[in-house]
Design an enzyme around this catalytic site. Structure first.
Site, PDB file in Angstrom:
ATOM      1  N   GLU A 252       0.626  -1.448   0.195  1.00  0.00           N
ATOM      2  CA  GLU A 252      -0.009  -0.009  -0.436  1.00  0.00           C
ATOM      3  C   GLU A 252       0.805   1.063  -0.105  1.00  0.00           C
ATOM      4  O   GLU A 252       2.061   0.865   0.477  1.00  0.00           O
ATOM      5  CB  GLU A 252      -0.805  -0.187   1.539  1.00  0.00           C
TER       6      GLU A 252
ATOM      7  N   LYS B 148      -9.463   2.736  -2.352  1.00  0.00           N
ATOM      8  CA  LYS B 148      -9.299   2.192  -0.891  1.00  0.00           C
ATOM      9  C   LYS B 148     -11.310   2.774  -0.285  1.00  0.00           C
ATOM     10  O   LYS B 148     -11.387   4.010  -0.449  1.00  0.00           O
ATOM     11  CB  LYS B 148      -8.613   2.342  -0.211  1.00  0.00           C
TER      12      LYS B 148
ATOM     13  N   CYS C 243      -5.511  -3.345   2.435  1.00  0.00           N
ATOM     14  CA  CYS C 243      -5.257  -2.538   4.189  1.00  0.00           C
ATOM     15  C   CYS C 243      -6.851  -3.777   4.702  1.00  0.00           C
ATOM     16  O   CYS C 243      -7.258  -4.439   4.477  1.00  0.00           O
ATOM     17  CB  CYS C 243      -4.458  -1.677   4.394  1.00  0.00           C
TER      18      CYS C 243
ATOM     19  N   VAL D  58      -0.639  -3.120  10.769  1.00  0.00           N
ATOM     20  CA  VAL D  58       0.307  -2.117  12.097  1.00  0.00           C
ATOM     21  C   VAL D  58      -0.061  -3.067  12.878  1.00  0.00           C
ATOM     22  O   VAL D  58      -1.167  -3.698  12.870  1.00  0.00           O
ATOM     23  CB  VAL D  58      -0.149  -1.050  12.087  1.00  0.00           C
TER      24      VAL D  58
END
Length: 293
Positions: free
Chosen positions: A51, A122, A155, A182
């Protein structure tokens, strides 16, 4: 006479885990091209990058994000990926900071040997992405490529089961996931990443291959967890997870036809056929038309 069975060549796919540097677009794209060439030398035909791999992720302001964003397909990042795709006969899926007029999108560009195949924006924005990007407005398109029908998520999109289901219902055989995972609160360090579990479940539930390319490193205080992986249509990894902190290329050989031929779990159950369309809408109210599945 019995029908002749078509002999299908396996497809070699790659997930590239890399460390972009914020704002260093020229360096990041050059690094991505070098890794693409390395993956191609190992036989890869379909390659997925992380990404926002051309710009980095943690913007300080909308002004900074806007200054780094590019149009598709005429921006320098897309042109570089188009060049290597043509030169080496590849399909490449790469995360990019896209500018469309005054609006910015967290996007993925899909390029192939014959040029631009498409783009994905996205849909589900994470955290302060909403300060910079508009939510995706293209839905969940599925693209015909020389190597199969490809869907794309980015993501946080993966946390919504509808995304994979809508791709599969439109005939996707492979879902490519550029991502910047993350740390998740409560993660047991002895267990696989939550992101890995989510995409493995999605692959299993929809009988699709999933190629996830994450980044590594810490950017302006934000760490990223790596652990890219390639998942087979049964939900089990066929390559990876990669390390948590190093650049790495994952390679896997897959038979794309297995996404369709091997959906029957037993004599009675098939994951697409068993949907209760009398209880919920065929396409989950999306208005999309089902593909061939």
């Amino acid at each position: 006479m019995p029908a002749t069975r078509v002999k299908e060549a396996p497809l070699t796919v790659a997930s590239i885990q890399m460390e972009p540097l914020i704002g260093a677009t020229e360096r990041n794209v050059a690094r991505s091209v070098a890794l693409i060439e390395e993956a191609a030398a190992k036989g890869a035909q379909l390659i997925v990058l992380p990404e926002l791999c051309n710009t980095g992720y943690v913007f300080e302001s909308r002004t900074e994000a806007h200054s780094l964003a590019e149009a598709i397909p005429d921006g320098p990042s897309t042109l570089a990926w188009l060049d290597v795709a043509r030169r080496l006969g590849l399909v490449i899926v790469a995360g990019i900071t896209e500018r469309d007029g005054a609006l910015l999108y967290n996007s993925a560009v899909i390029v192939g040997p014959d040029g631009l195949i498409g783009r994905y924006r996205k849909v589900h924005l994470w955290g302060d992405e909403a300060l910079y990007f508009a939510p995706g407005n293209l839905g969940f398109p599925v693209f015909d490529t020389p190597f199969g029908r490809i869907g794309c998520h980015i993501c946080y999109d993966c946390w919504f089961p509808e995304t994979f289901r809508l791709a599969a219902l439109q005939g996707a055989e492979i879902v490519c996931v550029p991502t910047n995972w993350v740390p998740i609160p409560g993660q047991d360090p002895k267990r696989e990443a939550m992101a890995n579990i989510i995409v493995m479940g999605a692959a299993h539930s929809n009988s699709v291959f999933v190629i996830c390319a994450d980044r590594v490193g810490t950017e302006r205080g934000q760490p990223f967890i790596g652990q890219s992986l390639i998942v087979g249509q049964t939900g089990w990894p066929v390559a990876g997870p990669a390390s948590q902190d190093g650049e790495e290329i994952l390679i896997a050989r897959i038979n794309v036809a297995d996404a369709r031929r091997k959906r029957n779990w037993n004599d009675f159950n098939q994951v697409m056929r068993d949907r209760r369309r009398d209880v919920y809408d065929e396409m989950l109210g999306s208005g999309l038309k089902p593909g061939w599945y």
